[in-house]
Design an enzyme around this catalytic site. Sequence first.
Site, PDB file in Angstrom:
ATOM      1  N   VAL A 137       0.810  -1.220   0.000  1.00 34.20           N
ATOM      2  CA  VAL A 137       0.000   0.000   0.000  1.00 34.20           C
ATOM      3  C   VAL A 137       0.843   1.271   0.000  1.00 34.20           C
ATOM      4  CG1 VAL A 137      -1.979  -1.100   1.116  1.00 34.20           C
ATOM      5  CG2 VAL A 137      -0.191  -0.055   2.528  1.00 34.20           C
ATOM      6  N   GLY A 140       8.546   3.522   0.955  1.00 39.64           N
ATOM      7  CA  GLY A 140       9.384   4.603   1.450  1.00 39.64           C
ATOM      8  C   GLY A 140      10.844   4.359   1.134  1.00 39.64           C
ATOM      9  N   PHE A 142      13.201   3.365   3.206  1.00 36.08           N
ATOM     10  CA  PHE A 142      13.790   2.234   3.907  1.00 36.08           C
ATOM     11  C   PHE A 142      13.154   0.904   3.509  1.00 36.08           C
ATOM     12  CE2 PHE A 142      15.465   5.028   7.446  1.00 36.08           C
ATOM     13  CZ  PHE A 142      16.782   4.745   7.163  1.00 36.08           C
ATOM     14  N   LYS A 163       4.970  -2.848   8.073  1.00 29.93           N
ATOM     15  CA  LYS A 163       6.105  -2.164   7.454  1.00 29.93           C
ATOM     16  C   LYS A 163       7.238  -3.178   7.308  1.00 29.93           C
ATOM     17  CE  LYS A 163       9.187   1.822   8.096  1.00 29.93           C
ATOM     18  NZ  LYS A 163       9.511   2.986   8.973  1.00 29.93           N
ATOM     19  N   ASP A 259      11.681  14.352  11.817  1.00 26.55           N
ATOM     20  CA  ASP A 259      11.310  14.314  10.396  1.00 26.55           C
ATOM     21  C   ASP A 259       9.824  14.613  10.224  1.00 26.55           C
ATOM     22  OD1 ASP A 259      11.837  14.093   7.678  1.00 26.55           O
ATOM     23  OD2 ASP A 259      11.486  11.945   7.629  1.00 26.55           O
ATOM     24  N   ASN A 452      -1.845  24.886  50.119  1.00 25.28           N
ATOM     25  CA  ASN A 452      -1.251  26.189  50.429  1.00 25.28           C
ATOM     26  C   ASN A 452      -0.682  26.876  49.180  1.00 25.28           C
ATOM     27  OD1 ASN A 452       0.930  24.584  49.918  1.00 25.28           O
ATOM     28  ND2 ASN A 452       1.931  24.886  51.907  1.00 25.28           N
TER      29      ASN A 452
END
Length: 484
Positions: A137, A140, A142, A163, A259, A452
Amino acid sequence: MGTCASRPPKPNPYAPRDADDYAAPPTPLKDDVSSEKESNSVSSFFPFYSPSPAFFLKKSPAAGATPKGNSTPLRFLRRPLPPPSPAKHIRAVLRRRQSKKAATEAIPEEGEEVIELDKRFGFSKELKSKVEVGDEVGRGHFGYTCSAKYKKGEFKDQQVAVKVIPKSKMTTAIAIEDVRREVKILQALTGHNNLVKFYEAFEDTDNVYVVMELCEGGELLDRILARGGKYSEEDAKAVLVQILNVVAFCHLQGVVHRDLKPENFLYTSKDESSQLKAIDFGLSDFVRPDERLNDIVGSAYYVAPEVLHRSYGTEADVWSIGVIAYILLCGSRPFWARTESGIFRAVLKADPSFDDGPWPSLSSEAKDFVKRLLNKDPRRRMTAAQALSHPWIRSYNNVKVPLDISILKLMKAYMRSSSLRKAALKALSKTLTIDELFYLKQQFALLEPNKNGSITLENIKMALVRNATDAMKDSRIPDFLASV
């Protein structure tokens, strides 16, 4: 006789180049960045939180000084070519990053021992028995991403994304460590609505597989291009609030993304109101509050000035958000040139233009917001949490301001200050504006002071416990408390 391993010297990216570096792009949008004048205007928002000026007294490593703090390995900057579109990148060029590293590896001399890289990660090897991998799908620099479905277990029939990172592309120890750290960061960052969900990681002899949430709505970049690069102020706020929220969460956990760009934000569905998810932590790193990183990573159009100076922290992410905000509101990049070195010089010296359309028709608060994000001095730049308390943003759907790690840093600095400095800061506190007080009151309330009206070390510890993920509680909190 051994083969010569010498390589020609690399060109200096900051060396003067032709005047074409600053030539305007061939597009009707005016992105000329040839002007190098420095703006003297200072926003009225949050001028009080700047740390010691000693930050910029350190010489740049380019000038021969050795950077302080823990150094990280040098990586190469991704090199997208300047496209005619205001934000689109060239994916094919990005994919050459890893192959370029492999090509520049030194060739061992004859008889020299070649060290075999250990590409074992210790991940499960049961991918095929648990997950059914489908079609590709996305792709990239890497690896690539496939749709998939769990076949058994607690996530049975759950649609996910896998991935796939080929081990053949891991040609250096740095590349291997990048993958190991990406999985570790995804495991640590859990539970945020605007962060892609991580399921588990697998490996075999050929690949590493990272199973994550499937986002079917496409990239933020695609929606920017579909609109012609221009958003209304309200639509831009809807995007930026989600980006700022997830980045503030990452920074509180001690993670800098490094990135951030429209390509690294995905929508969960095609619906216009679907959630935005941050992805791709391949260049991300862990950073302590007082630590400075020094390796140049990122994408040229979105890189912060201090990254080019090799001394930066979480502020670099906020600069990238400023670039995204500029693109959303006007449809063009704040810094543009025909070459990468020209882009770098524009980032370092030029000021973004707010004179051309549609800027004159936008609100003064919107312009101030973008200027505060694109401040070249990281000490004066807003943090992600401060940006969420800016008047332009906080008017959108009752935005909640998260705990800001910079507040804890400033508290630590105050406790270590001399009596004279504490007295001076107390006097300056009486001059704060309404907007500055709004941010401080929000942070004070998040630390849950005692009845306080005072904050103790125990209050700080409890605030960190509430806001830290399970994976970060054992390391992040002790590190901070030990430094106080």
